[in-house]
Write a protein that holds these residues in place. Structure first.
Motif, PDB file in Angstrom:
ATOM      1  N   GLU A  97      -0.528  16.612   1.237  1.00  0.00           N
ATOM      2  CA  GLU A  97       0.567  15.821   0.671  1.00  0.00           C
ATOM      3  C   GLU A  97       1.107  16.612  -0.515  1.00  0.00           C
ATOM      4  O   GLU A  97       0.311  17.078  -1.334  1.00  0.00           O
TER       5      GLU A  97
ATOM      6  N   VAL B 136       3.808  10.736   4.030  1.00  0.00           N
ATOM      7  CA  VAL B 136       3.690   9.306   4.339  1.00  0.00           C
ATOM      8  C   VAL B 136       3.921   8.453   3.079  1.00  0.00           C
ATOM      9  O   VAL B 136       4.566   7.413   3.142  1.00  0.00           O
TER      10      VAL B 136
ATOM     11  N   MET C  70       0.868  -1.166   0.000  1.00  0.00           N
ATOM     12  CA  MET C  70       0.000   0.000   0.000  1.00  0.00           C
ATOM     13  C   MET C  70       0.912   1.224   0.000  1.00  0.00           C
ATOM     14  O   MET C  70       1.012   1.936   0.978  1.00  0.00           O
TER      15      MET C  70
ATOM     16  N   ASP D 113       2.259  16.006   4.682  1.00  0.00           N
ATOM     17  CA  ASP D 113       2.076  14.582   4.921  1.00  0.00           C
ATOM     18  C   ASP D 113       2.888  13.860   3.844  1.00  0.00           C
ATOM     19  O   ASP D 113       2.468  13.751   2.689  1.00  0.00           O
TER      20      ASP D 113
ATOM     21  N   GLY E  51       3.149   4.525  12.544  1.00  0.00           N
ATOM     22  CA  GLY E  51       2.612   4.533  11.173  1.00  0.00           C
ATOM     23  C   GLY E  51       2.155   5.925  10.772  1.00  0.00           C
ATOM     24  O   GLY E  51       2.350   6.911  11.507  1.00  0.00           O
ATOM     25  N   GLY E  52       1.499   5.993   9.610  1.00  0.00           N
ATOM     26  CA  GLY E  52       1.139   7.280   9.040  1.00  0.00           C
ATOM     27  C   GLY E  52       0.059   8.028   9.796  1.00  0.00           C
ATOM     28  O   GLY E  52       0.122   9.254   9.941  1.00  0.00           O
ATOM     29  N   SER E  53      -0.958   7.304  10.285  1.00  0.00           N
ATOM     30  CA  SER E  53      -2.026   7.993  11.017  1.00  0.00           C
ATOM     31  C   SER E  53      -1.465   8.611  12.293  1.00  0.00           C
ATOM     32  O   SER E  53      -1.738   9.776  12.611  1.00  0.00           O
TER      33      SER E  53
ATOM     34  N   ASN F  90       0.556  11.724  11.488  1.00  0.00           N
ATOM     35  CA  ASN F  90      -0.241  12.941  11.280  1.00  0.00           C
ATOM     36  C   ASN F  90      -0.914  13.398  12.559  1.00  0.00           C
ATOM     37  O   ASN F  90      -1.038  14.598  12.822  1.00  0.00           O
TER      38      ASN F  90
ATOM     39  N   GLN G 249      -2.186  11.126  -3.347  1.00  0.00           N
ATOM     40  CA  GLN G 249      -2.371   9.759  -3.835  1.00  0.00           C
ATOM     41  C   GLN G 249      -3.789   9.347  -4.215  1.00  0.00           C
ATOM     42  O   GLN G 249      -3.971   8.743  -5.273  1.00  0.00           O
TER      43      GLN G 249
ATOM     44  N   HIS H 232      -5.427  11.207   5.223  1.00  0.00           N
ATOM     45  CA  HIS H 232      -4.364  11.431   6.209  1.00  0.00           C
ATOM     46  C   HIS H 232      -4.396  10.430   7.351  1.00  0.00           C
ATOM     47  O   HIS H 232      -3.613  10.560   8.292  1.00  0.00           O
TER      48      HIS H 232
ATOM     49  N   LYS I 102       5.496   4.636   6.017  1.00  0.00           N
ATOM     50  CA  LYS I 102       5.627   3.707   4.884  1.00  0.00           C
ATOM     51  C   LYS I 102       7.058   3.478   4.382  1.00  0.00           C
ATOM     52  O   LYS I 102       7.752   2.581   4.835  1.00  0.00           O
TER      53      LYS I 102
HETATM   54  C1  LIG Z   1      -0.861  10.165   2.640  1.00  0.00           C
HETATM   55  C2  LIG Z   1      -1.204   9.237   3.778  1.00  0.00           C
HETATM   56  N1  LIG Z   1      -1.177   9.699   5.031  1.00  0.00           N
HETATM   57  C3  LIG Z   1      -1.447   8.906   6.081  1.00  0.00           C
HETATM   58  C4  LIG Z   1      -1.807   7.587   5.909  1.00  0.00           C
HETATM   59  C5  LIG Z   1      -2.126   6.716   7.089  1.00  0.00           C
HETATM   60  O1  LIG Z   1      -1.085   5.840   7.311  1.00  0.00           O
HETATM   61  P1  LIG Z   1      -1.285   4.484   8.133  1.00  0.00           P
HETATM   62  O2  LIG Z   1      -2.245   3.665   7.368  1.00  0.00           O
HETATM   63  O3  LIG Z   1       0.114   3.925   8.202  1.00  0.00           O
HETATM   64  O4  LIG Z   1      -1.784   4.842   9.481  1.00  0.00           O
HETATM   65  C6  LIG Z   1      -1.848   7.069   4.622  1.00  0.00           C
HETATM   66  C7  LIG Z   1      -2.216   5.647   4.401  1.00  0.00           C
HETATM   67  O5  LIG Z   1      -2.360   5.169   3.310  1.00  0.00           O
HETATM   68  C8  LIG Z   1      -1.556   7.908   3.530  1.00  0.00           C
HETATM   69  O6  LIG Z   1      -1.619   7.465   2.271  1.00  0.00           O
END
Ligand SMILES: Cc1ncc(COP(=O)(O)O)c(C=O)c1O
Length: 467
Positions: A234, A269, A67, A267, A125-127, A130, A238, A160, A296
């Motif tokens: 971002e 990520v 992903m 962002d 992770g990404g969440s 942010n 995406q 996000h 990621k």
């Molecule tokens: C741009 C972006 N930010 C944040 C996230 C959240 O990341 P995570 O799923 O690792 O919590 C994603 C997940 O796809 C993402 O694409």
């Protein structure tokens, strides 16, 4: 690693995995009936390079890097070994302690990150990254006496995260939030700069960039600048298949944020660590944010790791006596296994010049998609940069009308691609491409020719005339 591999793989041989997955798993964002119709979730047995193999031995090109994270590809034993060595030595740090791998990684990030982004808070992770970034922004304002600044402006077409604090940012077109209403009052969403469907009907990218940036300014003024904490976005977006904003957009947003004392959060990520053909999206768009989230690609998914980096201006408000402490943590913040994975992963990115490869393969992919657009009426637009690109597919190119969801065109495409050995789950009207940054020119040609065939078959089934 081979010895440990055999002892650590823990599938129960007596279990019917497909049935057990149906009975006992929530597969993220996937519909069980749809999965059932497809023969159950893909059970990955092994993976190497850009390829993954299911339990039946069928090979697939991973067209979206898991992903959007598998930057260095599958099967990197050196990363697995780095994690193993670290965890065997120190499995996790202690409260208020650190490990050498984490500190080394923070110093490395300070070296490669844009501008003066030099201090990192690590998470999983990404969440969480942010979440940490918006908390950091809010705490920054409070420390400076601006208690009223709590609103966060984000853009439509962005994603996000899935935590409560991040899920209301952006508006991912394919992630409905109807189960979770009402939305919190601090999250404000404005149009993003998507030239194909510019919210302001602009005819030039320059104008679309300008008006999209001005929409942020107008929103700041409408809300009252003293109530706005940050703008988050971002650098390249995406969910809509790699929307690259017109070149004037981010510099103008940067100026606007500075004018009203609003912080700019990038962002990164997905865009971080080479995917866009530069180390970070910030390098591509020529703007340094105040705070940057990443995840990621920092470990290529070999270990869950993310983080939030602060520029000097932000970091300094948390410097001083105990009253300056930033009250924020997670139990597994700064996991040394993640840091070891990241250090090993980044070494591979550098050693194999993967940032350059992403740029070169990105140019190749853009050329292949533009060429396909000449022949496939289903392609409304192609967009993106580096190895984050996409096709927007339409029923009618002239009107840009999408297919009725009941036609299930995305499911049709997913199935045709799968049959040809390409793993890409296609959401409604966007066909995304984000293969590992290791992909070779030949492998990319292979991916493109399979996509080409799948599009032809779907067009035939839909009765669309060839261009
Ligand atoms: C741009 C972006 N930010 C944040 C996230 C959240 O990341 P995570 O799923 O690792 O919590 C994603 C997940 O796809 C993402 O694409």
């Amino acid at each position: 690693m081979t010895d440990t591999q055999t002892t650590t793989l823990s599938a129960d041989p007596t279990l019917d995995l497909a049935q057990a997955a149906r009975d006992h798993l929530f597969v993220g964002m996937a519909n069980p009936v749809q999965l059932e119709a497809e023969g159950g979730p893909l059970i990955i047995d092994r993976a190497e390079g850009i390829y993954l193999y299911d339990a039946g031995g069928q090979r697939y090109i991973d067209g979206i890097s898991g992903m959007y994270f598998r930057n260095v590809g599958y099967g990197r034993e050196e990363i697995a070994r780095a994690i193993y060595d670290q965890i065997a030595r120190v499995s996790m740090n202690v409260y208020a302690g650190v490990t050498s791998s984490t500190v080394t990684l923070a110093a490395k990030l300070a070296q490669i990150a844009p501008g003066d982004l030099t201090r990192t808070f690590f998470c999983q992770g990404g969440s969480e990254a942010n979440e940490s970034s918006i908390k950091m922004a809010r705490a920054y304002h409070v420390r400076r006496g601006d208690r009223g600044r709590f609103k966060v402006i984000s853009r439509q077409g962005s994603y996000h995260g899935g935590t409560w604090g991040t899920m209301w940012l952006g508006e991912h077109p394919f992630f409905p939030r109807t189960d979770y209403q009402p939305s919190p009052s601090h999250c404000i969403v404005v149009p993003g700069p998507n030239m194909y469907r510019c919210a302001f009907n602009s005819t030039s990218p320059e104008q679309c960039g300008e008006l999209s940036a001005r929409a942020i300014e107008q929103e700041i003024l409408r809300q009252g600048p003293d109530s706005v904490s940050a703008v988050i976005g971002e650098p390249v977006t995406q969910p809509l298949g790699g929307v690259v904003p017109p070149p004037n957009y981010w510099p103008l947003v940067r100026e606007i944020c500075d004018r009203y004392g609003v912080l700019l959060i990038f962002d990164e990520v997905i865009t971080g660590f080479g995917r866009v053909g530069t180390w970070f999206g910030a390098d591509l768009v020529g703007v340094t944010p105040d705070i940057m989230s990443f995840a990621k690609g920092v470990t290529s998914g070999y270990f869950p790791l993310g983080g939030s980096m602060a520029s000097a201006k932000i970091a300094e408000v948390f410097e001083g006596g105990p009253e300056k402490t930033w009250s924020h943590m997670y139990t597994y913040s700064a996991h040394p296994g993640g840091a070891a994975a990241a250090l090993s992963n980044l070494e591979i990115v550098e050693r194999e010049n993967l940032v350059d490869n992403a740029r070169q393969r990105g140019e190749q992919l853009a050329g292949l998609l533009q060429e396909m657009k000449q022949r496939h009426p289903i392609i409304g637009d192609v967009r993106g940069t580096g190895l984050i690109q996409g096709i927007e597919f339409v029923k009618d190119r002239a009107t840009k009308e999408h297919f009725d969801p009941s036609q299930g065109v995305n499911a049709m495409l997913t199935a045709e691609l799968k049959e040809r050995g390409v793993w890409l789950r296609v959401p409604p009207y966007i066909l995304p491409f984000a293969p590992p940054l290791t992909i070779t020119a030949d492998e990319l040609d292979e991916l493109a020719s399979k996509v080409d065939e799948a599009l032809t078959t779907v067009e035939q089934r839909l009765g669309m005339a060839r261009g």
